[in-house]
Design a protein around this motif. Structure first.
Motif, PDB file in Angstrom:
ATOM      1  N   THR A 199     -19.420 -50.150  -2.011  1.00 42.25           N
ATOM      2  CA  THR A 199     -19.324 -51.285  -2.757  1.00 42.25           C
ATOM      3  C   THR A 199     -20.279 -51.512  -3.804  1.00 42.25           C
ATOM      4  O   THR A 199     -21.497 -50.956  -3.516  1.00 42.25           O
ATOM      5  CB  THR A 199     -19.131 -52.511  -1.912  1.00 42.25           C
ATOM      6  N   ALA A 200     -20.054 -52.391  -4.743  1.00 46.93           N
ATOM      7  CA  ALA A 200     -21.192 -52.754  -5.710  1.00 46.93           C
ATOM      8  C   ALA A 200     -22.338 -53.297  -4.926  1.00 46.93           C
ATOM      9  O   ALA A 200     -23.466 -53.045  -5.454  1.00 46.93           O
ATOM     10  CB  ALA A 200     -20.729 -53.756  -6.746  1.00 46.93           C
ATOM     11  N   ALA A 201     -21.841 -54.227  -4.029  1.00 48.24           N
ATOM     12  CA  ALA A 201     -23.043 -54.939  -3.124  1.00 48.24           C
ATOM     13  C   ALA A 201     -24.011 -53.687  -2.354  1.00 48.24           C
ATOM     14  O   ALA A 201     -25.308 -53.906  -2.450  1.00 48.24           O
ATOM     15  CB  ALA A 201     -22.768 -55.720  -2.088  1.00 48.24           C
ATOM     16  N   HIS A 202     -23.538 -52.542  -1.920  1.00 46.52           N
ATOM     17  CA  HIS A 202     -24.149 -51.599  -1.298  1.00 46.52           C
ATOM     18  C   HIS A 202     -25.294 -51.162  -2.325  1.00 46.52           C
ATOM     19  O   HIS A 202     -26.530 -50.568  -2.227  1.00 46.52           O
ATOM     20  CB  HIS A 202     -23.389 -50.485  -0.829  1.00 46.52           C
ATOM     21  N   VAL A 203     -24.495 -50.944  -3.628  1.00 45.26           N
ATOM     22  CA  VAL A 203     -25.708 -50.323  -4.622  1.00 45.26           C
ATOM     23  C   VAL A 203     -26.834 -51.266  -5.028  1.00 45.26           C
ATOM     24  O   VAL A 203     -27.954 -50.827  -5.126  1.00 45.26           O
ATOM     25  CB  VAL A 203     -24.807 -50.095  -6.066  1.00 45.26           C
ATOM     26  N   LEU A 204     -26.491 -52.467  -4.728  1.00 46.86           N
ATOM     27  CA  LEU A 204     -27.523 -53.609  -5.338  1.00 46.86           C
ATOM     28  C   LEU A 204     -28.746 -53.639  -4.251  1.00 46.86           C
ATOM     29  O   LEU A 204     -29.927 -53.842  -4.485  1.00 46.86           O
ATOM     30  CB  LEU A 204     -27.005 -54.717  -5.475  1.00 46.86           C
TER      31      LEU A 204
END
Length: 369
Positions: A194-199
């Motif tokens: 997910t994008a949250a994991h990237v951040l």
């Protein structure tokens, strides 16, 4: 499409010159001058959060040399312009990746993917069945390939794939260049879906993340080596080995890393003791240089070499990483032509990207079997 202009490639600055006072052709073509490299977003330390309607913004950042996290059907990738050595070096820096393992280059179509590699009938067959999709093909690199040498870790092969995610395909079409993209996480961490994991891992270290929702596959792509007579499965992933064997027959399996390093029999990501080994012997830790030696310099160059390639006159490790493979190849070719006995390498600090540079140089200097 040709290479775009890059920071430091002229603009009134004095360009690096070879021992004869001329601009080396390889350096001029790569657009890599001796300037201190700075990623444009680092001063802000802010990672933009983009949505599906912001593909044009993400593509523009990639074309400018910035790093962008983006979704594929497998995991989120950390994208950089694969034709830009400084962007590729930035990927390793952002991830804290300890070695210059080959990166997978992403394309919007099989035609685009095969433009820089030699694709045989086997490659075209599996591409027809599994692309777009979670399959990466390792193929021989063509001499005219525009992908920077650092993206392929100096090998004469390249890993290519066409992802199935529609947002990723649109991004790749708008970028118009190969995009190198390992998983968008710090080295050793769990791959992000997910994008949250990237951040969580890369916020403030990259320019932007393009949020396309959760990745449906959730495991990395299958990696298939088609550089030899028989197909070899380098990494299991989103395409089952059985599905590939139904088309190509029995697949070989990669040797364990330790065995591959000992025998140097397998050209695959991160598995060879010596990746691209120059024809000239390599001498590490040079504090002085002989007239019959080619010099790979870092910082102020030692005097007296037959020819010199400076990784970074300013002592910038990101710039040095981006110029490493091109420098080794140029010194090998020019040094051999001028009768040099060896390549002498000045010390490089083993912090940050310096550890990866040192690792690669140790491989280049490894005894030849």
């Amino acid at each position: 499409m040709g290479h775009r202009g890059r920071p430091g490639a002229g603009r009134g600055r004095r360009r690096q010159r070879d021992a004869g006072g001329r601009q080396p052709a390889a350096l001029w073509q790569a657009g890599l001058a001796q300037s201190r490299f700075r990623l444009p977003w680092r001063s802000r330390g802010v990672t933009e959060q983009l949505g599906p309607g912001d593909v044009a913004r993400a593509a523009a950042l990639l074309r400018q040399g910035a790093l962008v996290g983006f979704p594929t059907e497998t995991v989120y990738g950390l994208g950089g312009d694969a034709t830009d050595g400084k962007a590729v070096a930035g990927i390793f820096a952002a991830k804290g990746r300890p070695h210059f393992n080959p990166l997978i280059c992403h394309y919007p179509s099989a035609e685009a993917a095969f433009a820089g590699v030699r694709a045989d009938d086997r490659a075209r067959l599996v591409a027809k069945h599994f692309w777009p999709g979670p399959l990466t093909l390792v193929l021989p690199r063509l001499a005219a390939c525009r992908v920077d040498l650092l993206a392929g870790a100096g090998l004469d092969t390249l890993a290519v794939r066409v992802p199935a995610n529609p947002l990723a395909l649109e991004l790749l079409r708008q970028v118009g260049r190969p995009v190198a993209a390992p998983s968008a996480n710090r080295s050793g961490a769990v791959s992000p879906t997910t994008a949250a994991h990237v951040l969580e891992g890369l916020s403030g270290r990259i320019a932007a993340v393009l949020d396309g929702g959760p990745c449906p596959v959730g495991v990395e792509s299958t990696v298939l080596d088609l550089t030899g007579k028989g197909p070899v499965l380098l990494r299991p992933g989103g395409v089952p080995a059985e599905a590939i064997e139904a088309l190509l027959g029995r697949l070989g399996r990669a040797l364990p890393i330790a065995a591959a390093a000992a025998t140097r029999s397998l050209r695959s990501p991160g598995m060879m003791l010596s990746h691209y080994a120059p024809g000239l012997p390599v001498r590490l830790g040079a504090t002085e240089v002989a007239p019959d030696e080619a010099l790979l310099a870092f910082g102020p160059a030692l005097p007296g070499a037959a020819i010199t390639w400076n990784l970074s006159a300013a002592g910038d490790l990101t710039e040095a990483a981006s110029r490493l493979f091109a420098g080794l190849r140029w010194l090998d070719a020019e040094g051999g032509a001028r009768g040099c006995a060896r390549i002498a390498v000045m010390p490089v600090p083993e912090s940050g990207l310096g550890a990866a540079i040192a690792d690669r140089l140790e491989r280049a200097a490894a005894p030849r079997g």
